[in-house]
Enzyme design. Structure first.
Site, PDB file in Angstrom:
ATOM      1  N   ALA A  82       0.846  -1.207   0.000  1.00  0.00           N
ATOM      2  CA  ALA A  82       0.000   0.000   0.000  1.00  0.00           C
ATOM      3  C   ALA A  82       0.880   1.256   0.000  1.00  0.00           C
ATOM      4  CB  ALA A  82      -0.888  -0.014   1.233  1.00  0.00           C
ATOM      5  N   GLY A  90       0.683  -5.751   0.168  1.00  0.00           N
ATOM      6  CA  GLY A  90      -0.158  -5.805  -1.022  1.00  0.00           C
ATOM      7  C   GLY A  90       0.637  -6.170  -2.263  1.00  0.00           C
ATOM      8  N   GLU A 124       0.696  -9.766  -2.303  1.00  0.00           N
ATOM      9  CA  GLU A 124      -0.659 -10.259  -2.612  1.00  0.00           C
ATOM     10  C   GLU A 124      -0.950 -10.172  -4.109  1.00  0.00           C
ATOM     11  OE1 GLU A 124      -2.563  -7.844   0.514  1.00  0.00           O
ATOM     12  OE2 GLU A 124      -3.421  -9.723   1.235  1.00  0.00           O
ATOM     13  N   GLU A 157       2.017  -6.872   7.463  1.00  0.00           N
ATOM     14  CA  GLU A 157       0.864  -6.136   8.000  1.00  0.00           C
ATOM     15  C   GLU A 157       0.761  -6.215   9.518  1.00  0.00           C
ATOM     16  OE1 GLU A 157       0.942  -7.891   5.291  1.00  0.00           O
ATOM     17  OE2 GLU A 157      -0.105  -6.825   3.707  1.00  0.00           O
TER      18      GLU A 157
END
Ligand code: NAD
Length: 701
Positions: free
Chosen positions: A63, A104, A107, A127
């Site tokens: 992010a 992310g 991911e 995270e």
């Protein structure tokens, strides 16, 4: 196409390049660009496969932190939406990972059908370090790709794994030796030639065999013990259990709910506060980012004792040559011996190569004369904590140091203004207060004196970062603050720990309440470790200097009995020879009991809750005074001081954040109650606390 991506087709293979420096943070432009490119590849009949690739440094750091707390983070498509589209693709999708793929970013790669990487790539889902969990399918896809135990370990620790481990676990399908894009294209062509189609991670079965109930119950019980007070690790385990036991979409929906819940916990807010607070400390209102700085190409450290040795190591570790100066050969040899042993121990633990150790040591030049400071751009004094000794050193330095050199003192208590005053260049003088062990501890209090130049302050802050520290400014330009920020607050905390014992708690009870709450170490274990004579010496001086000075009596009684801590094998606790484990000691208890009699106190039972409140709110109340006096620039600087230098639990956010989270009206009410209790004169509420509580405001705005 967005500026954050580039798209090209190489003979049937689409290449989607993420071009959003510095780390391909998944801001709205990049998310949108990725979606457009994926759709284009999906819709082009000439395209047989697509590759997503980043820069040499970063596939993607996750992010985009610049988007946090802005409406941009909600601009579609979200990352889960991009991932869902990846899942619908009927063409081969390969992630090519050169640098790091984090959060992310990983991911995004997990939602590809295959992954290739360079040998230096790193993979992580950090995270948990912000008190949340991977919300875009990471908790569901990772355990379908790598063994469940490894997936759990990656997500609970938040630490990245290197490419060879990722290959071993099956996270990476191929390690590319030469050019990453060439390798990725060749890999995709081979898959096509072999007739391999898309391989959706969501359709795979979690990599687990064993008894689900006992494995996950055990993991939950262990995490509850190990991460007491932190909800995120437990929620991660539950998500992974879902990956094993329920369909992908249901697991994903659950993980989304869990992440929404976690985002609103005090713990996650605290960790995010710390994350942003750390990035604030070098922003000084009257010292803008473009303030000219002085070049620091070489340094000198005066005094090779506990602190000087560690400071020299910190500088050498950052590649800065440093002269290390003592008065006598013997002291110099001892200091260098400590440095060598320290490095050797790191090498023996596999955390440093012998070659690096040799390089670092080669940067440290021993010397016996202050003349060795003459070429240094920065001189840091770390001699005995006495004003006369330090002033003498600075007088001499003034005569030998080159013009424009920064002259710093590592004093923990003395007035830097008075040290600067003996030189003809007070604008060059600053405090650089390192914490012990100086080569390890990340906090650096940068003490700004009345005449410290802005360029000197700016340079010191940059240098702090360069040597891996988190610099926090303590501003004593208007008034001196005894103990600057951290130690001034610590004194109030220590007082409370002693009053608690005078009132009826045992040292072990206080320590346990503190560590159960999350502090790295209780006050009495810490005192025994540091040596009780250090503060006793200071007290004796202060008793002699001012007849009004007083201190919790019990501390003196323990020292008078010859109990000086670990060094004498007894203090608040007793110690087996050569061991550091604190053991209860009836002798210490008897001294404490006698002291209570002497004061005329009947011991009472004290709850853990009161213990923690008194310890933490003592910090908060003094912190409020420090903030109001302008010694600290912002509440988060005080929090960072405690988080980085004093073992305050990260998930509690620091003493000011913690008070904000409890509600300042509630904190004030407790402080007012303590003000009416035993030795209540120490609990006069800070005016700033009273004001903010009345206005319904917080310290951290
Ligand atoms: P130390 O006694 O271990 O080391 C001081 C060294 O300075 C000794 O080796 C001594 O020989 C040398 N020295 C004294 N006068 C000198 C001179 N004129 N020229 C060259 N060398 C000289 O002390 P320390 O614990 O390293 O503390 C040093 C400073 O750091 C003090 O100001 C202290 O308050 C501060 N400090 C200490 C700690 C800590 O935890 N020990 C933490 C932060 C700051």
């Amino acid at each position: 196409m967005s500026e954050a991506t580039q798209y090209s087709v190489h003979d049937g293979i689409a290449v989607i390049t993420m071009t959003s420096p510095p780390v391909n943070g998944l801001g709205y432009a990049l998310r949108g660009g990725l979606m457009d490119c994926l759709k284009k590849a999906a819709g082009d009949p000439a395209v047989k496969a697509a590759i997503i690739i980043g820069s040499a440094k970063a596939f993607s750091g996750g992010a985009d932190i610049r988007e946090f707390n802005t409406p941009q983070k909600d601009i579609p498509p979200s990352l889960p939406e991009v991932n869902v589209f990846q899942d619908t693709m009927t063409k081969l999708l390969v992630a090519a990972i050169g640098g790091f793929a984090l959060g992310g970013g990983l991911e995004l790669a997990l939602a590809c059908h295959y992954r290739v990487a360079l040998g230096r790539a790193l993979f992580g889902l950090p995270e948990v370090k912000l008190g949340i969990l991977p919300g875009s399918g990471g908790t569901q896809r990772l355990p379908r790709i790598i063994p469940v135990a490894e997936a759990l370990s990656m997500m609970i620790s938040g630490n990245p794994i290197p490419a060879d481990k990722a290959r071993e676990y099956g996270l990476v399908d191929e390690i590319v030796a030469g050019d990453l894009l060439d390798g990725a294209i060749a890999f995709a062509r081979k898959l096509l030639a072999d007739g391999k189609g898309p391989r959706r991670m969501r359709d795979m079965k979690a990599k687990f065999d064993g008894d689900v109930a006992s494995f996950f119950d055990d993991a939950l019980a262990r995490a509850a013990r190990e991460y007491r007070g932190q909800p995120a690790p437990l929620e991660i385990i539950k998500c992974v259990r879902d990956a094993v036991t329920i369909p992908f979409d249901d697991g994903q929906a659950e993980s989304w709910k869990r992440v929404q819940m976690l985002v609103n916990t005090v713990e996650s807010k605290a960790l995010r506060h710390m994350f942003f607070g750390e990035r604030q400390t070098t922003k000084i209102p009257d010292v803008p980012d473009d303030t000219p700085q002085r070049a620091i190409k070489s340094a000198a450290v005066i005094g090779a004792g506990t602190m000087g040795g560690g400071i020299a190591m910190s500088l050498a570790n950052a590649g800065i040559p440093v002269a290390l100066i003592e008065m006598k050969q013997e002291a110099l040899d001892r200091g260098l011996g400590n440095i060598t042993r320290n490095y050797a121990s790191t090498v023996s633990k596999g955390r440093l190569t012998q070659q690096k150790m040799d390089e670092h040591i080669a940067l440290i030049t021993p010397a016996l004369d202050l003349a060795a400071t003459k070429d240094a751009d920065l001189v840091i004094e770390a001699v005995f904590e006495r004003m006369d000794v330090k002033q003498e050193v600075f007088r001499k330095l003034d005569a030998v140091a080159k013009a424009g050199a920064i002259l710093a003192t590592n004093t923990s208590t003395l007035d830097v203004n008075r040290i600067a005053a003996v030189t003809k260049r007070p604008q060059d003088v600053i405090g650089l207060h390192f914490f012990s062990p100086a080569n390890v501890m990340r906090l650096l209090e940068v003490v700004r004196a009345a005449k410290t130049g802005k360029d000197v302050l700016a340079t010191a802050l940059s240098l702090g970062k360069k040597i891996g520290k988190v610099p926090v400014v303590a501003d004593i330009s208007k008034s001196m603050s005894d103990g600057f920020i951290g130690n001034r607050m610590l004194e109030k905390y220590m007082h409370q720990s002693l009053y608690l014992v005078e009132e009826g708690a045992s040292p072990a009870q206080v320590d346990k309440a503190a560590t159960d709450w999350g502090l790295a170490m209780g006050p009495f274990t810490m005192g025994d470790m540091a040596g009780l004579d250090i503060s006793w010496d200071v007290r004796k001086r202060r008793y002699a200097e001012s007849p009004d000075f007083e201190f919790p009596r019990v501390a003196d009684r323990i020292c008078e009995a010859g109990r000086l801590g670990q060094k004498t094998a007894k203090g608040w606790y007793r110690y087996e020879p050569g061991k550091r484990k604190p053991l209860p000691d009836p002798e210490a208890d008897a001294i404490i009991a006698a002291c209570r009699k002497e004061i005329g106190l009947t011991p009472r039972a004290i709850s853990n809750e009161e213990t923690v409140e008194r310890l933490v709110y003592a910090l908060t109340n003094e912190g409020a005074k420090i903030l109001e006096e302008g010694i600290a620039l912002r509440a988060s600087d005080i929090d960072i001081t405690y988080l980085m230098g004093y073992g305050f639990p990260h998930y509690r956010g620091g003493p000011m954040f913690w008070a904000d989270a409890q509600g300042l009206d509630r904190v004030l009410a407790r402080i007012e109650a303590f003000h009416k209790g035993y030795r209540g004169e120490h609990w006069k509420p800070a005016p700033l606390l009273v004001k903010l509580a009345a206005e319904g405001k917080k310290f951290n705005t």
